[in-house]
Design a protein around this motif. Structure first.
Motif, PDB file in Angstrom:
ATOM      1  N   SER A 199      -8.518   0.734  -0.983  1.00 45.35           N
ATOM      2  CA  SER A 199      -8.965  -0.072  -0.107  1.00 45.35           C
ATOM      3  C   SER A 199      -7.793  -0.447   0.970  1.00 45.35           C
ATOM      4  N   ALA A 200      -6.647  -0.635   0.377  1.00 48.52           N
ATOM      5  CA  ALA A 200      -5.453  -0.763   1.226  1.00 48.52           C
ATOM      6  C   ALA A 200      -5.127   0.293   2.067  1.00 48.52           C
ATOM      7  N   THR A 201      -5.408   1.588   1.856  1.00 50.51           N
ATOM      8  CA  THR A 201      -5.130   2.728   2.443  1.00 50.51           C
ATOM      9  C   THR A 201      -6.259   2.937   3.708  1.00 50.51           C
ATOM     10  N   VAL A 202      -7.241   2.382   3.472  1.00 48.31           N
ATOM     11  CA  VAL A 202      -8.298   2.749   4.554  1.00 48.31           C
ATOM     12  C   VAL A 202      -8.212   1.450   5.425  1.00 48.31           C
ATOM     13  N   ALA A 203      -7.707   0.208   5.143  1.00 49.25           N
ATOM     14  CA  ALA A 203      -7.640  -0.837   5.993  1.00 49.25           C
ATOM     15  C   ALA A 203      -6.441  -0.329   6.898  1.00 49.25           C
ATOM     16  N   ALA A 204      -5.336   0.243   6.322  1.00 43.34           N
ATOM     17  CA  ALA A 204      -3.872   0.420   6.885  1.00 43.34           C
ATOM     18  C   ALA A 204      -4.164   1.556   8.114  1.00 43.34           C
ATOM     19  N   PHE A 248      -0.371  10.157   2.216  1.00 42.98           N
ATOM     20  CA  PHE A 248       1.116   9.769   2.070  1.00 42.98           C
ATOM     21  C   PHE A 248       0.950   8.359   1.877  1.00 42.98           C
ATOM     22  N   PHE A 249      -0.014   7.506   2.519  1.00 49.60           N
ATOM     23  CA  PHE A 249       0.117   6.184   2.309  1.00 49.60           C
ATOM     24  C   PHE A 249      -0.394   5.557   0.973  1.00 49.60           C
ATOM     25  N   ALA A 250      -1.413   6.681   0.351  1.00 44.78           N
ATOM     26  CA  ALA A 250      -1.706   6.469  -0.988  1.00 44.78           C
ATOM     27  C   ALA A 250      -0.747   6.349  -1.857  1.00 44.78           C
ATOM     28  N   ALA A 251       0.248   7.241  -1.688  1.00 47.61           N
ATOM     29  CA  ALA A 251       1.446   7.529  -2.653  1.00 47.61           C
ATOM     30  C   ALA A 251       2.357   6.102  -2.334  1.00 47.61           C
ATOM     31  N   ILE A 252       2.169   5.320  -1.768  1.00 50.35           N
ATOM     32  CA  ILE A 252       2.767   4.046  -1.563  1.00 50.35           C
ATOM     33  C   ILE A 252       1.997   2.713  -1.777  1.00 50.35           C
ATOM     34  N   SER A 253       0.663   2.742  -1.543  1.00 54.32           N
ATOM     35  CA  SER A 253      -0.143   1.536  -1.835  1.00 54.32           C
ATOM     36  C   SER A 253      -0.569   1.575  -3.153  1.00 54.32           C
ATOM     37  N   PHE A 278       2.366  -5.641  -5.277  1.00 52.80           N
ATOM     38  CA  PHE A 278       3.228  -5.956  -4.422  1.00 52.80           C
ATOM     39  C   PHE A 278       4.091  -5.162  -3.440  1.00 52.80           C
ATOM     40  N   ALA A 279       4.290  -3.891  -4.224  1.00 46.49           N
ATOM     41  CA  ALA A 279       5.184  -2.992  -3.245  1.00 46.49           C
ATOM     42  C   ALA A 279       4.206  -2.379  -2.362  1.00 46.49           C
ATOM     43  N   GLY A 280       2.925  -2.084  -2.609  1.00 46.88           N
ATOM     44  CA  GLY A 280       2.079  -1.441  -1.700  1.00 46.88           C
ATOM     45  C   GLY A 280       1.678  -2.550  -0.520  1.00 46.88           C
ATOM     46  N   ASP A 281       1.406  -3.569  -0.858  1.00 46.51           N
ATOM     47  CA  ASP A 281       1.128  -4.848   0.242  1.00 46.51           C
ATOM     48  C   ASP A 281       2.110  -4.690   1.106  1.00 46.51           C
ATOM     49  N   ILE A 282       3.442  -5.159   0.803  1.00 51.62           N
ATOM     50  CA  ILE A 282       4.377  -5.568   1.532  1.00 51.62           C
ATOM     51  C   ILE A 282       4.720  -4.134   2.554  1.00 51.62           C
ATOM     52  N   MET A 283       4.561  -2.859   1.854  1.00 50.26           N
ATOM     53  CA  MET A 283       4.801  -1.615   2.877  1.00 50.26           C
ATOM     54  C   MET A 283       3.710  -1.546   3.684  1.00 50.26           C
ATOM     55  N   GLY A 284       2.624  -2.075   3.250  1.00 55.68           N
ATOM     56  CA  GLY A 284       1.228  -2.018   4.111  1.00 55.68           C
ATOM     57  C   GLY A 284       1.517  -2.797   5.392  1.00 55.68           C
ATOM     58  N   ARG A 285       1.826  -4.013   5.239  1.00 50.52           N
ATOM     59  CA  ARG A 285       2.217  -4.960   6.363  1.00 50.52           C
ATOM     60  C   ARG A 285       3.235  -4.567   7.300  1.00 50.52           C
ATOM     61  N   ALA A 343       9.120  -1.824 -10.326  1.00 49.19           N
ATOM     62  CA  ALA A 343      10.308  -3.056  -9.860  1.00 49.19           C
ATOM     63  C   ALA A 343      11.158  -2.357  -8.745  1.00 49.19           C
ATOM     64  N   VAL A 344      11.565  -0.940  -8.722  1.00 49.18           N
ATOM     65  CA  VAL A 344      12.361  -0.438  -7.789  1.00 49.18           C
ATOM     66  C   VAL A 344      11.738  -0.371  -6.438  1.00 49.18           C
ATOM     67  N   ALA A 345      10.412  -0.150  -6.640  1.00 51.11           N
ATOM     68  CA  ALA A 345       9.521   0.066  -5.579  1.00 51.11           C
ATOM     69  C   ALA A 345       9.261  -1.146  -4.641  1.00 51.11           C
ATOM     70  N   SER A 346       9.251  -2.361  -5.541  1.00 55.32           N
ATOM     71  CA  SER A 346       9.176  -3.562  -4.789  1.00 55.32           C
ATOM     72  C   SER A 346      10.406  -3.876  -4.058  1.00 55.32           C
ATOM     73  N   VAL A 347      11.625  -3.888  -4.603  1.00 52.46           N
ATOM     74  CA  VAL A 347      12.836  -4.144  -4.037  1.00 52.46           C
ATOM     75  C   VAL A 347      12.893  -3.214  -2.631  1.00 52.46           C
TER      76      VAL A 347
END
Length: 429
Positions: free
Chosen positions: A112-117, A103-108, A64-71, A243-247
């Motif tokens: 696949s999310a990294t490649v897309a973003a 950097f994005f990998a450390a978030i997502s 969830f955290a990776g998806d929302i930060m990617g968007r 959970a912290v990352a999601s918030v």
């Protein structure tokens, strides 16, 4: 006979295109009814217990955290920051793509999310600057593989749960190899760019522009700092970090970058649950599958067989690497981890290989599968976001695969690349 029925039915079901989770379950049930190695009640209980794991709660939360930060527009902020420091280099756009993927990998937490973003922005930018089109797509596809190594990698969490090792220790072990992958890709990019005369961006930034770009990127850069700093500082566990990352992801994406609205949150949560459910089902059923393997002593039998052929540590590790590279070309990564880790881990532990180091070796092998045809999930993603034909990417990816294999050999035979950082940190369980 039990092993023959178990794996025979499993292979037949896979050939019939049955999803891996269902194939594992049906093969296990068929084996129970034919040879009765364990009662169906015990099998069902083992499946449920396989999901009763606190660290597994991190999977949907990090997803969830990776998806929302990617968007939420984070990729553009990271790209702008990378351009300040690397844009003037020869092959600067390629280097920017790799650094941003790190950097994005450390978030997502996923490849696949990294490649897309990153790919949606950087592949067209490289092509516009006269970079070879297949080279550009292959570069981003390969750089996206670090998403399986750099924490908070979902695959690393799954290995830790399957192998019974510390998630925190695995996170720390992935940092060194992930950075090494990034350095190796940058070296190859610089070499290729110099040969083909891919010039950097001549633009010079004023100190004011640099400060503004850095300020905008700070919320994005803080997420991995919060996650890793909190874990290794003993403030919270990896699951609590998720959970912290999601918030934090909600706050940054909705209220800071404003790339996501409050109305989007239910869909993102629903999508994260769908993505995670498939992984969790595989893990649960694999626990029952693994119970049958344990009862039949198959891991021990395979270990004894391989060690009877050769007890040379180097040869055994090379054979396992070749096997995993092959598996990665056609099997989904998380499935491969939960099925193969219990089988291969006893073999390498017999030779004195640390289970955390082996986890990184296994994950890196399977990450290479992300860019290896015929499966090549990252190649398909790069093709989709860029419009480059898959066949062209499949040809252009060959030198990148070789670079990754060189890194794999370093990680396999120099344990400190994986273990140095865990040794330096106090890693709570």
């Amino acid at each position: 006979m039990t092993i023959g029925v178990l794996f025979g039915s499993f292979i037949v079901l896979l050939c019939l295109s049955v999803p891996i989770a269902i194939a594992l379950g049906l093969a296990s049930v068929a084996t129970i009814f034919v040879t009765n190695p364990v009662g169906i009640d015990a099998f069902t209980q083992n499946v449920i217990e396989g999901l009763d794991s606190f660290p597994l709660m991190a999977v949907p939360l990090f997803t969830f955290a990776g998806d929302i930060m990617g968007r939420g527009g984070i990729s553009q902020k990271l790209l702008d920051l990378s351009n300040v420091f690397f844009g003037r280099w020869t092959g600067g756009l390629g280097v920017i793509s790799i650094v941003t993927c790190l950097f994005f990998a450390a978030i997502s937490g996923t490849g696949s999310a990294t490649v897309a973003a990153v790919g949606m922005i950087m592949i067209p930018a490289m092509v516009k600057s006269n970079y070879n089109k297949p080279f550009s797509g292959a570069l981003v596809a390969t750089a996206g593989t670090v998403g399986t190594l750099i924490p908070p990698s979902i695959t690393v969490i799954i290995y830790a749960v399957t192998a019974g090792v510390s998630v925190t220790g695995m996170f720390a072990a992935g940092i060194g190899p992930g950075i090494l992958v990034g350095i190796a890709l940058i070296i190859y990019t610089l070499f290729y760019s110099k040969k083909h005369k891919y010039k950097g961006d001549p633009r010079k930034y004023s100190w004011k522009e640099i400060f503004i770009i850095l300020l905008k990127a700070v919320p994005a850069l803080l997420l991995p700092v919060i996650i890793l700093g909190g874990i290794y500082g003993g403030i919270f566990t990896p699951t609590e970090a998720a959970a912290v990352a999601s918030v934090y992801g909600i706050i940054v994406s909705v209220f800071v970058y404003k790339g996501v609205t409050v109305k989007d949150l239910p869909y993102i949560g629903y999508n994260s649950c769908l993505l995670s459910a498939a992984v969790l089902i595989i893990i649960g059923i694999s626990s029952g599958f693994g119970q049958i393997l344990t009862i039949t002593q198959m891991p021990t039998t395979i270990a004894d067989f391989i060690l009877s052929i050769t007890s040379d540590k180097i040869m055994v590790l090379l054979l396992i690497n070749l096997f995993l590279l092959l598996i990665g070309t056609f099997m989904e990564t998380n499935s491969a981890v939960v099925i193969l880790a219990p089988i291969l881990l006893p073999i390498v532990m017999e030779l004195g290989v640390d289970p955390i180091q082996f986890g990184i070796i296994m994950v890196l092998n399977l990450a290479i599968g992300f860019i290896t045809p015929p499966l090549g999930a990252n190649l398909f993603m790069a093709s989709q976001v860029s419009g480059i034909k898959y066949d062209s990417l499949a040809k252009a990816i060959v030198p990148w695969i070789l670079v990754m294999i060189v890194v794999l050999l370093f990680v396999t035979f120099i344990p400190q690349i994986s273990l140095k950082i865990p040794d330096l940190l106090i890693t709570p369980g």
